[in-house]
Design a protein around this motif. Structure first.
Motif, mmCIF file in Angstrom:
data_model
loop_
_atom_site.group_PDB
_atom_site.id
_atom_site.type_symbol
_atom_site.label_atom_id
_atom_site.label_comp_id
_atom_site.label_asym_id
_atom_site.label_seq_id
_atom_site.Cartn_x
_atom_site.Cartn_y
_atom_site.Cartn_z
ATOM 1 N N LYS A 29 1.301 4.140 -3.436
ATOM 2 C CA LYS A 29 0.770 5.499 -3.324
ATOM 3 C C LYS A 29 0.964 6.332 -4.602
ATOM 4 O O LYS A 29 0.029 6.984 -5.082
ATOM 5 C CB LYS A 29 1.413 6.226 -2.133
ATOM 6 C CG LYS A 29 0.895 5.786 -0.769
ATOM 7 C CD LYS A 29 -0.533 6.241 -0.538
ATOM 8 C CE LYS A 29 -0.992 5.866 0.874
ATOM 9 N NZ LYS A 29 -2.435 6.189 1.068
ATOM 10 N N TYR B 32 -7.650 -3.404 -5.286
ATOM 11 C CA TYR B 32 -6.774 -4.305 -4.530
ATOM 12 C C TYR B 32 -7.708 -5.144 -3.660
ATOM 13 O O TYR B 32 -8.272 -4.652 -2.691
ATOM 14 C CB TYR B 32 -5.777 -3.523 -3.677
ATOM 15 C CG TYR B 32 -4.681 -4.383 -3.056
ATOM 16 C CD1 TYR B 32 -4.978 -5.324 -2.069
ATOM 17 C CD2 TYR B 32 -3.360 -4.250 -3.456
ATOM 18 C CE1 TYR B 32 -3.988 -6.100 -1.501
ATOM 19 C CE2 TYR B 32 -2.357 -5.030 -2.892
ATOM 20 C CZ TYR B 32 -2.667 -5.952 -1.919
ATOM 21 O OH TYR B 32 -1.685 -6.727 -1.358
ATOM 22 N N GLN C 221 -1.645 5.328 -7.336
ATOM 23 C CA GLN C 221 -2.987 5.053 -6.835
ATOM 24 C C GLN C 221 -4.051 5.261 -7.907
ATOM 25 O O GLN C 221 -5.039 4.528 -7.973
ATOM 26 C CB GLN C 221 -3.269 5.969 -5.639
ATOM 27 C CG GLN C 221 -4.565 5.655 -4.910
ATOM 28 C CD GLN C 221 -4.620 6.339 -3.548
ATOM 29 O OE1 GLN C 221 -3.715 6.197 -2.736
ATOM 30 N NE2 GLN C 221 -5.672 7.116 -3.327
ATOM 31 N N TYR D 41 -9.009 2.042 -2.826
ATOM 32 C CA TYR D 41 -9.203 0.997 -3.844
ATOM 33 C C TYR D 41 -9.388 -0.388 -3.210
ATOM 34 O O TYR D 41 -9.554 -1.376 -3.916
ATOM 35 C CB TYR D 41 -8.016 0.956 -4.808
ATOM 36 C CG TYR D 41 -6.661 1.001 -4.133
ATOM 37 C CD1 TYR D 41 -6.180 -0.082 -3.397
ATOM 38 C CD2 TYR D 41 -5.852 2.129 -4.228
ATOM 39 C CE1 TYR D 41 -4.953 -0.037 -2.775
ATOM 40 C CE2 TYR D 41 -4.613 2.184 -3.606
ATOM 41 C CZ TYR D 41 -4.168 1.095 -2.886
ATOM 42 O OH TYR D 41 -2.946 1.134 -2.266
ATOM 43 N N LEU D 42 -9.351 -0.479 -1.881
ATOM 44 C CA LEU D 42 -9.434 -1.783 -1.211
ATOM 45 C C LEU D 42 -10.842 -2.372 -1.255
ATOM 46 O O LEU D 42 -11.829 -1.668 -1.037
ATOM 47 C CB LEU D 42 -9.007 -1.649 0.252
ATOM 48 C CG LEU D 42 -7.551 -1.956 0.591
ATOM 49 C CD1 LEU D 42 -7.310 -1.749 2.073
ATOM 50 C CD2 LEU D 42 -7.188 -3.368 0.203
ATOM 51 N N PHE E 199 0.834 -1.202 0.000
ATOM 52 C CA PHE E 199 0.000 0.000 0.000
ATOM 53 C C PHE E 199 0.874 1.261 0.000
ATOM 54 O O PHE E 199 0.575 2.234 -0.697
ATOM 55 C CB PHE E 199 -0.924 0.015 1.219
ATOM 56 C CG PHE E 199 -1.903 -1.122 1.267
ATOM 57 C CD1 PHE E 199 -2.347 -1.727 0.103
ATOM 58 C CD2 PHE E 199 -2.376 -1.597 2.488
ATOM 59 C CE1 PHE E 199 -3.257 -2.780 0.148
ATOM 60 C CE2 PHE E 199 -3.276 -2.648 2.544
ATOM 61 C CZ PHE E 199 -3.711 -3.243 1.369
ATOM 62 N N TYR F 131 -6.383 -0.687 7.355
ATOM 63 C CA TYR F 131 -5.876 -0.191 6.074
ATOM 64 C C TYR F 131 -6.929 0.516 5.223
ATOM 65 O O TYR F 131 -6.588 1.281 4.318
ATOM 66 C CB TYR F 131 -5.295 -1.351 5.260
ATOM 67 C CG TYR F 131 -4.288 -2.184 6.006
ATOM 68 C CD1 TYR F 131 -3.136 -1.613 6.539
ATOM 69 C CD2 TYR F 131 -4.474 -3.551 6.192
ATOM 70 C CE1 TYR F 131 -2.208 -2.374 7.230
ATOM 71 C CE2 TYR F 131 -3.555 -4.329 6.880
ATOM 72 C CZ TYR F 131 -2.426 -3.741 7.403
ATOM 73 O OH TYR F 131 -1.514 -4.489 8.082
ATOM 74 N N ASP G 93 -7.090 4.600 4.448
ATOM 75 C CA ASP G 93 -6.043 5.246 3.645
ATOM 76 C C ASP G 93 -5.907 4.667 2.242
ATOM 77 O O ASP G 93 -5.077 5.153 1.453
ATOM 78 C CB ASP G 93 -4.687 5.114 4.359
ATOM 79 C CG ASP G 93 -4.681 5.814 5.710
ATOM 80 O OD1 ASP G 93 -5.339 6.869 5.817
ATOM 81 O OD2 ASP G 93 -4.044 5.286 6.641
ATOM 82 N N ASN G 94 -6.680 3.632 1.929
ATOM 83 C CA ASN G 94 -6.525 2.980 0.622
ATOM 84 C C ASN G 94 -7.903 2.760 -0.007
ATOM 85 O O ASN G 94 -8.508 1.701 0.149
ATOM 86 C CB ASN G 94 -5.792 1.644 0.782
ATOM 87 C CG ASN G 94 -4.422 1.814 1.415
ATOM 88 O OD1 ASN G 94 -3.479 2.282 0.781
ATOM 89 N ND2 ASN G 94 -4.308 1.470 2.695
#
Length: 975
Positions: free
Chosen positions: A377, A386, A380, A409-410, A373, A403, A406-407
């Protein structure tokens, strides 16, 4: 080429060479002529005869087999593609008139028409497969060598292959390796002390001493739980290898001078740990291994679950340091991350609008994910998804919290790489990159696992694997105590003593499963205990017929939004899209104002509601979707989340459940019944407190409500009469009905007249064969009453005197006095277990019941013995109850061993009792059946021959020798 249609026995050498050389000579000459040419590809035409048995064509079959093997060798050596087509029968006027072809057409084998043949050739040349066979069929047909349980799909191309160029742009990290290797000496010292601590713990439990004992005896001394059988065997092997145990044949004893003083060993550990705590590569391992070893006696005897220690309170704090913030783990994670980053950069260079999809299989605590991750960055905008997966929902909940913010696309999915589900929402070939860190080894069959992983990749998609490279005592003493560590069944592929694979085996298996360009980015660091493997999918996916690889829901009962196509908005991004239904916290709900004291829950209802609410909160499943009879596992409960759920239930209900209770009583209704029965006092106190508070709330707190009134309003406490425990269920109606889920028959065996197996019996029955015959084993005239009708026919089992006593650890004397019925049943029991795939170690120690129908207990075999017969004659013949006990003892089974005698219905009753035991949760497996036979000529007296000759007197023997079962003309049973 002229083919001679002759059997090999009648063919001379000249004829054989003529057919063989036509294939061999041409293949070799092609290689000699074109070996220096810059070819695009080489295409060999072979025949289906190389893959099947075709009589009278051995010379041609041999030539085609050579051609296939020769082509595969060229493929390994030449830079161009080498492909093979194995043709079936082509259409022609001569072929159509051939008698052989006409016969083939009758069975469903047709002739290849030119258009269809060219279409198949195009598939071969343009697709990823290197070899195809082409046949035409006129009806469903399974050709020899074909696997009808499997289909092969060719994924469409999705762009060029990047793995060759990517591998050349991986950063050089060799300088870091030398730093890490300097700490290996401390690792070895800690491993030595851990080995001595292991011996100290086992010896303190009584496993080993100066007197040699077998592994089985040592395990029995410490009360070893069946789950840890393989772990214990590997521990012994490791201690022998370290010189701490000495092996004498099949027995083991302490080596001379070895210190086993538990207290002294732990004192040494305390002295050394301060030094090791300063080594960040050892710190997490030291804390985890020390914690587990101190609790080893409780773990090995089943009093405590290893997961309770590795994942205390369902947290990841004990294992996180193994996978991240650890120099060795971080190094391998960084090396692994280099490949997808190089891949992404390459894709963006080729296509600035590229959108990449990544899946991580078994992401666990995110040791690899967290680093990825961070590295992703800058890219992104190019990450479409992901997908964070695991078989444990606990890890998904952890990842969403840790997580997710901050991410963006998870996404999160429960996914078992061993057994992808089937259904309509197929996701074949959806991902560009698949990452798997320390997870693929924990599967039963590594080849099938790699096929399943390949199914989610696009053609030319890349798989990145971070795995063990050698056996380690650290992993054995920690993760080796988890059940998943010993799941593997393909032992020949694994590193001895653990589920890992060597780098050489990984390469061999990956290539055999259609992965190409296998390479090892951290090859110089393999001695550190890990390895990184990268490979590319060739787009050939093997799967079951009419099944497609899809995602199981995060919860089997969840109604959360599902993944559909490429619409990111519709993806199941959150594990908790539907929060648990919350109960009103105050009296503001209009419905609550109308409630009365009579609406207060009974104790049974209160316990069930508490379980349901806490399950909903722990798993983030909508409370409305929880079925009280469904298994907790269907909602995603595992041993990790179970630790936390048990603690919450214990606190809420004032009880002391073990984590194992969730799996022993694995539904709301079953767990509630168990709590009321075995933990009634604590649950009753919690219920009274809750009811008193609810009653006060309903009364508006105007007047205090006395306990007797509130209890009566809620319903009487269950009572079993004088002396019963408070809270125990009083009536059967209070206990939820037993859930009768279907029972699978997974293995069968049997011996009958003229039938040495069930296959033979079914064949005889389907053909209407007569299995009753005239008795030839004795002279019945000696027993025939004058002028009396008699039966001289019966069903006879062969080889009843043949028995391998040593196989069942039975000595010769005992075997001699053992009723043949017992011998036969033991043999057929073993065959049934073999048929099921559970014979030997796989059944040992299991909770398996044995239910044996033994008509009349012992037979007439004992009448052969004289008065001086040894004690073995009693349990070998007279006692019918001995046979289930024999089987349970020999197989080391832990379930009930029951003999059943209900006359002719004994076998059915045995099966019925076995089913009842499974439904009641008394057993996890059952072995059920019956025996009824009479000894053969030369070893019998009594009713066998006499009843055959005195059928009318007994009123049960048929005078005709035929039974006529369920018919009006039936006149009795046959001999």
């Amino acid at each position: 080429m002229v083919l001679t249609d002759t059997s090999l026995a009648d063919m001379d050498e000249k004829q054989f060479r003529a057919g063989l050389s036509a294939k061999v000579d041409v293949s070799v000459r092609v290689a000699q002529v074109f070996r220096e040419e810059p070819l695009d590809f080489v295409l060999f035409f072979s025949s289906l005869i190389a893959l099947i048995k075709n009589p009278r064509q051995s010379h041609y079959a041999s030539g085609c087999t050579f051609k296939d093997a020769f082509a595969h060798r060229l493929a390994a050596e030449w830079p161009c593609k080498v492909k093979i087509m194995n043709w079936g029968y082509w259409s022609s006027e001569d072929a159509a008139s051939s008698d052989d072809v006409k016969q083939l057409v009758r069975i469903g084998m047709g002739l290849i028409e030119p258009e269809a043949g060219m279409g198949a050739l195009e598939v071969l040349v343009s697709g990823p497969a290197d070899q195809l066979a082409m046949i035409t069929t006129t009806k469903p047909l399974v050709v020899e060598g074909m696997n009808p349980t499997e289909r092969v799909a060719l994924l469409a191309g999705s762009g060029p292959s990047f793995i060759q160029t990517v591998s050349k742009h991986i950063p050089d990290r060799s300088g870091e390796i030398h730093v890490l290797k300097r700490g290996m000496n401390r690792h070895r010292k800690m491993a030595d002390l851990l080995s001595r601590l292991l011996l100290g713990e086992l010896s303190s439990m009584g496993a080993f001493g100066e007197k040699a004992v077998s592994a089985k005896e040592a395990g029995g001394r410490i009360g070893l739980a069946p789950l840890y059988g393989r772990w214990f065997e590997e521990s012994i092997r490791s201690l022998v290898q370290s010189g701490f145990l000495t092996r004498d044949g099949v027995s083991y004893r302490l080596s001379e001078g070895v210190l086993t003083d538990r207290e002294a060993l732990w004192n040494e550990w305390e002295l050394r740990q301060e030094e090791w705590l300063h080594d960040s590569s050892l710190r997490a391992w030291m804390v985890l291994a020390g914690t587990v070893l101190r609790a080893l006696p409780d773990i090995l005897t089943g009093r405590k679950l290893a997961t309770d220690l590795l994942f205390p309170d369902s947290s990841m704090r004990m294992v996180e340091g193994i996978y991240k913030n650890n120099p060795v783990a971080d190094y391998f994670n960084e090396v692994l991350a280099d490949t997808p980053l190089a891949y992404i950069r390459r894709r963006i260079t080729e296509d600035p609008s590229a959108r990449i999809r990544i899946i991580e299989i078994g992401a666990g605590t995110g040791g690899t994910s967290s680093l990825l991750f961070r590295e992703l960055k800058p890219y992104q905008a190019h990450i479409e998804e992901y997908c964070y997966t695991d078989i444990s929902k606990a890890f998904l909940l952890f990842a969403e919290k840790e997580y997710g913010p901050d991410n963006p696309y998870l996404t999160y999915k429960m996914f078992n790489v061993e057994a992808p589900s089937s259904g309509s929402r197929a996701l074949w070939g959806e991902f560009d990159v698949a990452v798997a860190t320390n997870v693929l080894h924990a599967t039963r069959n590594i080849r099938q696992t790699l096929r399943n992983a390949k199914a989610v990749l696009k053609n030319n998609g890349i798989v990145l694997i971070n795995e063990l490279s050698r056996h380690s005592l650290f992993t054995h003493l920690t993760f080796g105590l988890l059940e998943g560590w010993w799941l593997y069944e393909d032992e020949a592929l694994r590193i001895p003593g653990c589920p890992g694979l060597t780098p050489e085996t990984w390469q061999e298996v990956l290539e055999s499963e259609g992965y190409r360009s296998v390479y090892f980015p951290a090859e110089e660091a393999h001695e550190l205990g890990q390895q990184i493997i990268a490979a590319e999918s060739n787009g050939v996916v093997r799967t079951a017929p009419n099944r497609r690889t899809v995602w199981p829901e995060a919860s089997a009962k969840s109604k959360a939004a599902s993944l559909s196509g490429r619409n990111a908005a519709s993806r199941e991004r959150s594990v908790s899209d539907l929060p648990a239904q919350a109960a009103p916290s105050n009296g503001e709900n209009p419905a609550a104002s109308e409630a009365t004291v009579s609406d207060l829950p009974t104790m049974d209802k209160y316990v069930k509601e508490t379980i349901t609410n806490k399950l909903s909160e722990a798993l983030k499943v909508d409370i409305r979707d929880i079925d009280a009879d469904e298994s907790f596992a269907d909602y995603g409960l595992d041993s990790i989340i179970g630790v936390h759920l048990v603690q919450v239930l214990n606190q809420s209900l004032s009880i002391e459940l073990e984590t194992t209770s969730l799996f022993d009583y694995s539904s709301v209704n079953r767990l509630a019944a168990y709590i009321l029965s075995d933990h009634g006092e604590g649950a009753a106190q919690a219920w009274k407190t809750a009811v008193r508070g609810a009653a006060v709330s309903l009364s508006g707190a105007r007047e205090p409500v006395s306990e007797p009134e509130s209890m009566a309003a809620a319903g009487p406490l269950p009572d079993n009469g004088p002396g019963s425990k408070l809270g125990q269920p009083a009536r059967m109606a209070d206990i939820p009905p037993m859930s009768k889920e279907p029972i699978a028959i997974i293995g069968m065996s049997g011996r009958f007249a003229k039938s040495d197996s069930l296959v033979e019996l079914w064949k005889h029955l389907s053909e209407g064969a007569e299995l009753i015959e005239e008795a030839q084993r004795w002279n019945l005239s000696e027993y025939r009453l004058r002028d009396a009708a008699f039966c001289d026919r019966g069903g006879f089992v062969e080889d009843i005197d043949k028995f391998d006593a040593s196989f069942f650890n039975i000595n010769g004397l005992e075997a001699r006095y053992m009723d043949p019925q017992q011998r036969l049943f033991m043999e057929e029991s073993w065959k049934a277990l073999e048929d099921a795939g559970y014979a030997g170690a796989r059944i040992q120690g299991r909770s398996c019941g044995v239910y044996v129908g033994c008509l009349g207990g012992g037979g007439d075999y004992s009448q052969l013995f004289d008065e001086g017969a040894p004690p073995q004659a009693f349990w070998g013949s007279a006692a019918g109850s001995v046979i289930p006990a024999r089987i349970a003892y020999y197989l080391d089974l832990k379930g009930p061993a029951i003999a059943v005698d209900t006359a002719c219905s004994s076998s059915l009753v045995a099966v019925h009792l076995a089913c009842q035991g499974l439904w009641a949760g008394e057993t996890e497996m059952a072995l059920a059946g019956a025996y009824s036979s009479s000894p053969p000529h030369g070893i019998t007296t009594g009713p066998t021959r006499r009843e055959c000759s005195r059928g009318p007197d007994t009123a049960i023997r048929s005078t005709s020798g035929r039974t006529g079962s369920f018919r009006a003309k039936g006149s009795g049973c046959s001999c």
